[in-house]
Enzyme design. Sequence first.
Site, PDB file in Angstrom:
ATOM      1  N   ASP A  54     -15.011 -17.378  -5.738  1.00 48.66           N
ATOM      2  CA  ASP A  54     -16.089 -16.237  -5.176  1.00 48.66           C
ATOM      3  C   ASP A  54     -17.550 -16.961  -5.563  1.00 48.66           C
ATOM      4  OD1 ASP A  54     -16.140 -13.352  -3.983  1.00 48.66           O
ATOM      5  OD2 ASP A  54     -18.085 -13.900  -5.304  1.00 48.66           O
TER       6      ASP A  54
ATOM      7  N   ASP B  34     -17.356 -14.886   1.373  1.00 45.15           N
ATOM      8  CA  ASP B  34     -17.593 -16.058   0.660  1.00 45.15           C
ATOM      9  C   ASP B  34     -16.370 -16.428  -0.523  1.00 45.15           C
ATOM     10  OD1 ASP B  34     -18.156 -13.924  -0.991  1.00 45.15           O
ATOM     11  OD2 ASP B  34     -19.687 -14.617  -2.104  1.00 45.15           O
TER      12      ASP B  34
END
Length: 523
Positions: free
Chosen positions: A398, A441
Amino acid sequence: MDFALCVPIMKKTSTDGSTHSLDHLYAEQVKLLYKNAPIAYVVTVINGAILIYIQSPYISRSILSMWYGSLLLLTAGRAFVSFRYAKMNCRPEDAKFWNKIYCIGAGLAGCVWGSAALLLFPMDRAHQVFVAFVLAGMSAGGVSVLAPRIEACLAFLLPALLPLFFQYITLRTPLQTAMGIMTLLFFIGIIFSALNFHRVIKTSLSLRFDKQELEAEIAMRNQVEERLYQEKDRLQATLSSIGEGVVMIDAEGRINYMNSAAEQLSGWGHHAAQNRLASEVFESIDNQNQRTTTAMEDSLHTAQQVRKQCTLFCNSDKRYVVEELATPLYDRHSNVVGVVSVFRDMTEAQKKTDELAYAADHDALTGLPNRNLLKDRTRRAIARAQRKHENFALLFLDLDRFKEVNDRMGHASGDALLIDVAKRLTGCVREEDTIARLGGDEFVVLLDGPTQVAQVKTVADKILKSLRKPYQLSKQSINVTVSIGSSLYPNDGQSVESLLEHADTAMYSAKKQGRDRLNIYAA
């Protein structure tokens, strides 16, 4: 998973010109909610038990019993509703009712979990953080279950997280005020994640419906052609009007007729091909790239109708994927006197089908495998590891503060950053490994084959170093880091879901430890 929907009602035309039923799409989203429900209910009961066990030294037994009893009663009710839904043949027009029932249940569940921030919130700060951690984990996990319908996400997340925010804000200490603000930011971020996940699911379903409609159209055209071939007394009219390539050969296999479409497919003009053997004019190869006979040649030898799909080489070096249907022609004594063959150009249709199949399993922005393909490959990795008594690892990535890039530089720069990250990740792993983008993301790396902790650390260190390098976005240089969580099969889970969940948990721990690092899951 496909399921039979009753009757088409409304049609929606998408931007690419394809159509699919709005009611069917809605019903499929609701079906996904109920399909994902059982594991969510199990996790709810387990996490609730862990929470009251940890908080038992600080919270009275009556409050704990009341709270957990409410959770169990509500979960049992929701499980009963899911059971009823599974037993019924859901019609598209019933989907709104079942969605409303599910959202009510999700909202009540959110209220019960949100009440933990009020009822199970002791003065001890460590246990306060534990309550916050559980609520954050339930919220994050809920997104993957509830994302098919965004209203279900909101129904759960709003009552689950906002009480925690207000509880921290009302305590008025600097640390707890900061925790309240972080809770609010987490809430906003998880809403954006839910929206992205929802869009991915909706797009995937739409592509699947588009593919089904394309296949239905092809099947319909096949039926039309079959009826056309039965009208032998109108053969000449058919040959002059049909849009596909039409070729007729005599009993010796020599061409005596070609229409313009057949001329284009073969690269031969009608007069140049006249009286030549079909094998000279039509160079046909099969799926193994081997020279093969055409359907008209096979039909002439077998005196039967033959359908084949192959690739034709045009003498201008073009290739066409074609479906050929060859039908023998008989005289009045039932002797084969030739064959009429129809070539249908499937090049674009095949290309479209391949593109749809690819899009269903790949992320549209980065071209990386998406969650569906990742799960499929992870299941194969599990099966292989079970057979060979091996292990493998998942890395959950992440990007740190990615939202700040989007907010400051715009979504176009954010997309460019994600594409650059995907390219860098590809250079950090082996060809047999899988890099997937789950949405937003979030990325996952599947390290296939025997993998030790030391190898996980080596790959993670390579990724951390690669992603730390500056990115050039809109003539600006920025730095972005990544937090990585790792889980190892079979020690950290024996299913796709548990491995992903534990790697995700480890990733969040890495963020809490300061970001830009690897955290290996520890049960």
